[in-house]
Design a protein around this motif. Structure first.
Motif, PDB file in Angstrom:
ATOM      1  N   THR A   1      24.874 -32.441 -27.508  1.00 34.77           N
ATOM      2  CA  THR A   1      24.688 -30.987 -27.541  1.00 34.77           C
ATOM      3  C   THR A   1      25.171 -30.480 -28.892  1.00 34.77           C
ATOM      4  OG1 THR A   1      25.046 -30.799 -25.154  1.00 34.77           O
ATOM      5  CG2 THR A   1      25.236 -28.772 -26.452  1.00 34.77           C
ATOM      6  N   VAL A   2      24.324 -29.723 -29.580  1.00 34.92           N
ATOM      7  CA  VAL A   2      24.675 -29.134 -30.869  1.00 34.92           C
ATOM      8  C   VAL A   2      24.657 -27.619 -30.707  1.00 34.92           C
ATOM      9  CG1 VAL A   2      24.119 -28.954 -33.311  1.00 34.92           C
ATOM     10  CG2 VAL A   2      23.639 -31.087 -32.075  1.00 34.92           C
ATOM     11  N   THR A   3      25.807 -26.978 -31.009  1.00 40.10           N
ATOM     12  CA  THR A   3      25.916 -25.526 -30.867  1.00 40.10           C
ATOM     13  C   THR A   3      26.305 -24.921 -32.208  1.00 40.10           C
ATOM     14  OG1 THR A   3      26.643 -25.808 -28.577  1.00 40.10           O
ATOM     15  CG2 THR A   3      27.015 -23.639 -29.582  1.00 40.10           C
ATOM     16  N   ALA A   4      25.585 -23.861 -32.596  1.00 37.93           N
ATOM     17  CA  ALA A   4      25.878 -23.177 -33.860  1.00 37.93           C
ATOM     18  C   ALA A   4      26.914 -22.081 -33.626  1.00 37.93           C
ATOM     19  CB  ALA A   4      24.600 -22.577 -34.441  1.00 37.93           C
ATOM     20  N   VAL A   5      27.905 -21.996 -34.539  1.00 39.22           N
ATOM     21  CA  VAL A   5      28.909 -20.927 -34.509  1.00 39.22           C
ATOM     22  C   VAL A   5      28.516 -19.912 -35.584  1.00 39.22           C
ATOM     23  CG1 VAL A   5      31.341 -20.341 -34.746  1.00 39.22           C
ATOM     24  CG2 VAL A   5      30.683 -22.549 -33.743  1.00 39.22           C
ATOM     25  N   GLU A   6      28.306 -18.677 -35.163  1.00 37.83           N
ATOM     26  CA  GLU A   6      27.782 -17.661 -36.070  1.00 37.83           C
ATOM     27  C   GLU A   6      28.807 -16.562 -36.337  1.00 37.83           C
ATOM     28  OE1 GLU A   6      24.324 -16.141 -34.190  1.00 37.83           O
ATOM     29  OE2 GLU A   6      23.118 -17.956 -34.479  1.00 37.83           O
ATOM     30  N   LYS A   7      28.642 -15.940 -37.503  1.00 36.48           N
ATOM     31  CA  LYS A   7      29.422 -14.748 -37.812  1.00 36.48           C
ATOM     32  C   LYS A   7      28.800 -13.549 -37.105  1.00 36.48           C
ATOM     33  CE  LYS A   7      30.956 -16.112 -42.454  1.00 36.48           C
ATOM     34  NZ  LYS A   7      30.923 -15.734 -43.893  1.00 36.48           N
ATOM     35  N   GLU A   8      29.448 -12.411 -37.267  1.00 34.83           N
ATOM     36  CA  GLU A   8      28.950 -11.199 -36.632  1.00 34.83           C
ATOM     37  C   GLU A   8      27.584 -10.809 -37.178  1.00 34.83           C
ATOM     38  OE1 GLU A   8      30.380  -6.574 -35.829  1.00 34.83           O
ATOM     39  OE2 GLU A   8      31.746  -8.035 -36.734  1.00 34.83           O
ATOM     40  N   ASP A   9      27.312 -11.123 -38.441  1.00 33.47           N
ATOM     41  CA  ASP A   9      26.027 -10.786 -39.034  1.00 33.47           C
ATOM     42  C   ASP A   9      24.944 -11.829 -38.742  1.00 33.47           C
ATOM     43  OD1 ASP A   9      26.926 -12.886 -40.519  1.00 33.47           O
ATOM     44  OD2 ASP A   9      26.845 -11.866 -42.470  1.00 33.47           O
ATOM     45  N   GLY A  10      25.272 -12.861 -37.962  1.00 40.01           N
ATOM     46  CA  GLY A  10      24.310 -13.876 -37.579  1.00 40.01           C
ATOM     47  C   GLY A  10      24.283 -15.097 -38.457  1.00 40.01           C
ATOM     48  N   ALA A  11      25.055 -15.148 -39.514  1.00 39.08           N
ATOM     49  CA  ALA A  11      25.073 -16.307 -40.406  1.00 39.08           C
ATOM     50  C   ALA A  11      25.830 -17.455 -39.752  1.00 39.08           C
ATOM     51  CB  ALA A  11      25.725 -15.939 -41.733  1.00 39.08           C
ATOM     52  N   ILE A  12      25.256 -18.688 -39.836  1.00 42.52           N
ATOM     53  CA  ILE A  12      25.889 -19.870 -39.242  1.00 42.52           C
ATOM     54  C   ILE A  12      26.992 -20.378 -40.163  1.00 42.52           C
ATOM     55  CG2 ILE A  12      25.496 -22.241 -38.474  1.00 42.52           C
ATOM     56  CD1 ILE A  12      22.638 -21.448 -37.789  1.00 42.52           C
ATOM     57  N   THR A  13      28.162 -20.632 -39.561  1.00 38.78           N
ATOM     58  CA  THR A  13      29.294 -21.140 -40.339  1.00 38.78           C
ATOM     59  C   THR A  13      29.650 -22.586 -39.982  1.00 38.78           C
ATOM     60  OG1 THR A  13      30.799 -20.176 -38.708  1.00 38.78           O
ATOM     61  CG2 THR A  13      30.281 -18.842 -40.651  1.00 38.78           C
ATOM     62  N   TYR A  14      29.511 -22.950 -38.717  1.00 33.25           N
ATOM     63  CA  TYR A  14      29.866 -24.292 -38.264  1.00 33.25           C
ATOM     64  C   TYR A  14      28.850 -24.759 -37.215  1.00 33.25           C
ATOM     65  CZ  TYR A  14      34.394 -22.910 -40.208  1.00 33.25           C
ATOM     66  OH  TYR A  14      35.398 -22.452 -41.036  1.00 33.25           O
ATOM     67  N   TYR A  15      28.860 -26.085 -37.019  1.00 33.50           N
ATOM     68  CA  TYR A  15      28.141 -26.697 -35.899  1.00 33.50           C
ATOM     69  C   TYR A  15      29.150 -27.484 -35.068  1.00 33.50           C
ATOM     70  CZ  TYR A  15      23.762 -25.722 -38.369  1.00 33.50           C
ATOM     71  OH  TYR A  15      22.725 -25.103 -38.999  1.00 33.50           O
TER      72      TYR A  15
ATOM     73  N   LEU B   1      16.610 -29.091 -35.611  1.00 33.17           N
ATOM     74  CA  LEU B   1      17.119 -27.992 -36.443  1.00 33.17           C
ATOM     75  C   LEU B   1      16.378 -26.695 -36.172  1.00 33.17           C
ATOM     76  CD1 LEU B   1      17.609 -29.880 -39.837  1.00 33.17           C
ATOM     77  CD2 LEU B   1      19.382 -29.134 -38.241  1.00 33.17           C
ATOM     78  N   LYS B   2      15.080 -26.783 -35.922  1.00 27.46           N
ATOM     79  CA  LYS B   2      14.297 -25.585 -35.611  1.00 27.46           C
ATOM     80  C   LYS B   2      14.786 -24.937 -34.326  1.00 27.46           C
ATOM     81  CE  LYS B   2       9.548 -24.000 -34.915  1.00 27.46           C
ATOM     82  NZ  LYS B   2       8.115 -24.416 -34.842  1.00 27.46           N
ATOM     83  N   SER B   3      15.079 -25.759 -33.325  1.00 36.75           N
ATOM     84  CA  SER B   3      15.584 -25.229 -32.061  1.00 36.75           C
ATOM     85  C   SER B   3      16.948 -24.567 -32.235  1.00 36.75           C
ATOM     86  CB  SER B   3      15.666 -26.351 -31.021  1.00 36.75           C
ATOM     87  OG  SER B   3      16.266 -25.904 -29.831  1.00 36.75           O
ATOM     88  N   ILE B   4      17.812 -25.178 -33.054  1.00 35.68           N
ATOM     89  CA  ILE B   4      19.149 -24.610 -33.274  1.00 35.68           C
ATOM     90  C   ILE B   4      19.041 -23.259 -33.970  1.00 35.68           C
ATOM     91  CG2 ILE B   4      21.330 -24.944 -34.484  1.00 35.68           C
ATOM     92  CD1 ILE B   4      20.904 -27.964 -34.108  1.00 35.68           C
ATOM     93  N   LYS B   5      18.137 -23.155 -34.954  1.00 29.88           N
ATOM     94  CA  LYS B   5      17.985 -21.886 -35.669  1.00 29.88           C
ATOM     95  C   LYS B   5      17.415 -20.795 -34.768  1.00 29.88           C
ATOM     96  CE  LYS B   5      17.457 -23.917 -40.273  1.00 29.88           C
ATOM     97  NZ  LYS B   5      16.549 -24.109 -41.437  1.00 29.88           N
ATOM     98  N   GLN B   6      16.526 -21.194 -33.844  1.00 32.20           N
ATOM     99  CA  GLN B   6      15.880 -20.200 -32.994  1.00 32.20           C
ATOM    100  C   GLN B   6      16.732 -19.801 -31.800  1.00 32.20           C
ATOM    101  OE1 GLN B   6      12.112 -21.964 -31.946  1.00 32.20           O
ATOM    102  NE2 GLN B   6      11.130 -21.372 -33.876  1.00 32.20           N
ATOM    103  N   THR B   7      17.422 -20.762 -31.197  1.00 31.61           N
ATOM    104  CA  THR B   7      18.171 -20.478 -29.963  1.00 31.61           C
ATOM    105  C   THR B   7      19.672 -20.578 -30.127  1.00 31.61           C
ATOM    106  OG1 THR B   7      18.082 -22.800 -29.206  1.00 31.61           O
ATOM    107  CG2 THR B   7      16.215 -21.371 -28.642  1.00 31.61           C
ATOM    108  N   GLY B   8      20.130 -21.165 -31.233  1.00 24.46           N
ATOM    109  CA  GLY B   8      21.565 -21.317 -31.436  1.00 24.46           C
ATOM    110  C   GLY B   8      22.136 -22.609 -30.893  1.00 24.46           C
ATOM    111  N   SER B   9      21.305 -23.438 -30.241  1.00 23.46           N
ATOM    112  CA  SER B   9      21.829 -24.696 -29.691  1.00 23.46           C
ATOM    113  C   SER B   9      20.678 -25.660 -29.470  1.00 23.46           C
ATOM    114  CB  SER B   9      22.577 -24.458 -28.380  1.00 23.46           C
ATOM    115  OG  SER B   9      21.694 -23.974 -27.385  1.00 23.46           O
TER     116      SER B   9
END
Length: 585
Positions: free
Chosen positions: A374-388, A346-354
């Motif tokens: 592979t886990v990839t975070a989908v972010e809004k324009e403001d950087g907030a994560i909405t989906y994985y 989770l720390k890696s996903i928050k820092q790098t997005g995947s």
């Protein structure tokens, strides 16, 4: 990738050839001068030794030691002469004058052989004169008249009667060697001259390079200054400042054409940027996900609740879409990984997005399997994560192939014992552990006696069955921490770890294990022998072994040396009658 300016490229392209040239010239000069200094010392030593041999003929012939002592003291006044030894025809020392070099580790031995200069004879007051004639005669002789040990240069010169030169001895029937002289020349002054020459050459080279570097800097600055201004403007345009306009700072036609083209491109980009920005605001922020692929895929919300899966996910995990949707993604966890593993993910996903890595997952039927996830975070324009978005693939076959490759690389295919490569790795670790703990280790080299005759008589299949049984018996005689390896053919190696800090106790322990192995291998073997028409018959076969044992502890011997010691001990056991155990002395 690290980037460089044009000026830096120009500097490096000019400086590197200069460095190569300077290094080559410096190396050639130093090598030439160093060889010259070495040659000068040798030639001077040979000249002094010839003169000393010529002057000493009378004293050696008449055994006039005071006369020889005076001559030796005169030679010691010569630069770089450290010691003089004058021998008679029987190679006995008549005179040993000077202070000879004591090699490290032989100081006590030299001191034991040292004797003070006799009273009344010329010499260095208060100093001792080591008796080094034996060592000198071992190092130099008529076949090797010049010998160097790095600190001293030893030169041997025979004393020939009738003043006949050494190179004419063979041609003269009247020539007779009545003695010899050995002089020890000191390398210290020559080495100091070499060191001074090295530092002088380095200083001159650095001065040459600094001057050239300054000239390169001036030339690069005059060439690259206009280009740098243009590069800065292009960088601003690349950062999104499309309103940047480049003036014409130079009279160079090519640069003016380039500037005009960039200004036109900037104007066009401003128009297209406005159109694209409008389109991007109208389109959805989440791209369509290509679900139907060969990899399993799942989409979860920020809390890890599964929203959607594809058919490959069902095929791999066993969970249908109805069973998976609404469940937490943790239903795939197998328990192989602890909390720290998932925290780091989770720390890696928050820092790098995947995050990408291998995970042991759990199927619906309870079976665990290795998977590449592979886990990839989908972010809004403001950087907030909405989906994985999670993709996973079953890598069971790949893991099995990797295990098979590892077995082929490190294990013997017949006996499944470690092979030579793994033995060398474990022996290296054992030697390092022995140095740390101070405990001895032992290496046994085993060879089956008369195995070749069994192979030749009944074939390799019968021989292989005996090797398999022999490896089983050897394994049963050692601890789990020890290593049994097949070295090749009918040769086995046993490595015993962490014996005793006392050598005698370690020898006893190793001997007990070796005897246990020897007795086990000497037991009868029940072999199945092939007959005609696919028939077979059972036969009892006896096969003894010869065992060589070598101990190792806190010393600097190489791995090959330790194996060679054990091998030599094994061959000693074979020579003395086979079915024996011998230790390397």
């Amino acid at each position: 990738m690290k980037q460089y300016t044009i000026r830096q490229y120009v500097a490096w392209l000019t400086l590197i050839p200069l460095l190569i040239m300077a290094a080559g010239l410096e190396t050639f000069f130093l090598h030439d001068r160093s060889s010259g200094l070495d040659h000068d010392l040798r030639e001077r030593g040979k000249l002094i030794s010839r003169q000393l041999a010529s002057s000493s003929e009378y004293g050696v012939f008449s055994n006039n030691q005071p006369f020889l002592q005076n001559i030796a003291q005169g030679v010691l006044q010569q630069p770089d002469v450290r010691g003089v030894i004058i021998l008679n025809a029987a190679s006995e020392s008549l005179i040993e004058a000077g202070v000879f070099f004591r090699a490290q580790g032989n100081e006590n031995a030299d001191a034991d052989r040292a004797a003070p200069v006799p009273a009344g004879q010329p010499g260095l007051s208060g100093q001792f004169k080591p008796t080094r004639a034996g060592k000198a005669k071992e190092s130099v002789n008529l076949l090797t008249p010049i010998h160097s040990d790095g600190e001293s240069l030893w030169i041997f010169q025979p004393i020939i009667s009738a003043q006949v030169p050494l190179d004419e001895t063979a041609a003269s029937a009247s020539a007779q060697q009545v003695g010899a002289v050995i002089i020890e020349m000191d390398w210290a002054r020559t080495n100091r001259l070499k060191s001074q020459m090295v530092w002088l050459t380095i200083g001159a080279t650095l001065l040459f390079l600094m001057v050239n570097l300054y000239l390169i800097y001036l030339a690069g600055r005059s060439i690259t200054s206009p280009i740098r201004k243009l590069s800065d403007a292009v960088q601003l345009i690349g950062d999104g400042k499309l309103e940047t306009h480049i003036s014409e700072p130079t009279r160079v036609v090519e640069l003016n054409s380039l500037i005009q083209g960039i200004n036109s491109m900037t104007a066009q980009l401003q128009k297209e940027s406005a159109i694209l920005h409008q389109r991007m605001e109208e389109e959805t922020r989440i791209a369509a996900i290509a679900f139907e692929s060969q990899e399993g895929m799942a989409v979860t919300d920020v809390k890890g609740v599964i929203l959607r899966v594809n058919s490959a996910f069902t095929r791999i995990t066993g969970y249908t879409a109805q069973e998976a949707v609404g469940q937490q993604a943790r239903l795939l966890r197998s328990g192989h990984h602890d909390v720290n593993f998932y925290t780091a993910m989770l720390k890696s996903i928050k820092q790098t997005g995947s995050w990408r890595g291998e995970i042991w997952n759990l199927r619906k039927n309870g079976e665990t399997y290795p998977s590449l996830v592979t886990v990839t975070a989908v972010e809004k324009e403001d950087g907030a994560i909405t989906y994985y978005v999670i993709t996973l693939s079953d890598i069971t076959l790949r893991k099995a192939a990797e295990t098979e490759i590892k077995n082929l690389a490190f294990y013997d295919t017949l006996t499944q014992l470690p092979n030579r490569r793994m033995l060398m790795d474990r022996l290296s670790q054992a030697v390092a552990a022995s140095k740390r703990s101070g405990r001895y280790g032992a290496l046994m080299f085993l060879d089956l006696d008369n195995f070749k005759s069994l192979n030749d008589k009944y074939g390799h299949a019968v021989g292989d069955s005996l090797l398999i049984e022999a490896s089983r018996r050897i394994n049963s005689c050692v601890r789990e921490a020890d290593t049994v390896a097949r070295f090749g053919g009918d040769e086995f190696v046993v490595m015993l770890n962490e014996l005793d800090a006392n050598k005698a106790a370690s020898v006893s322990q190793a001997g007990i294990v070796a005897e246990k192995i020897r007795a086990a291998l000497a037991e009868p073997y029940e072999l199945t022998l092939p007959l005609h028409d696919n028939a077979s018959a059972a036969e009892v076969h006896y096969c003894t072994s010869s065992i060589g044992v070598a101990l190792f502890a806190d010393h600097d011997a190489s791995l090959d040396d330790i194996i060679k010691w054990a091998d030599m001990a094994m061959y000693k056991a074979k020579r003395e009658g086979r079915n024996l155990i011998r230790f390397y002395d």
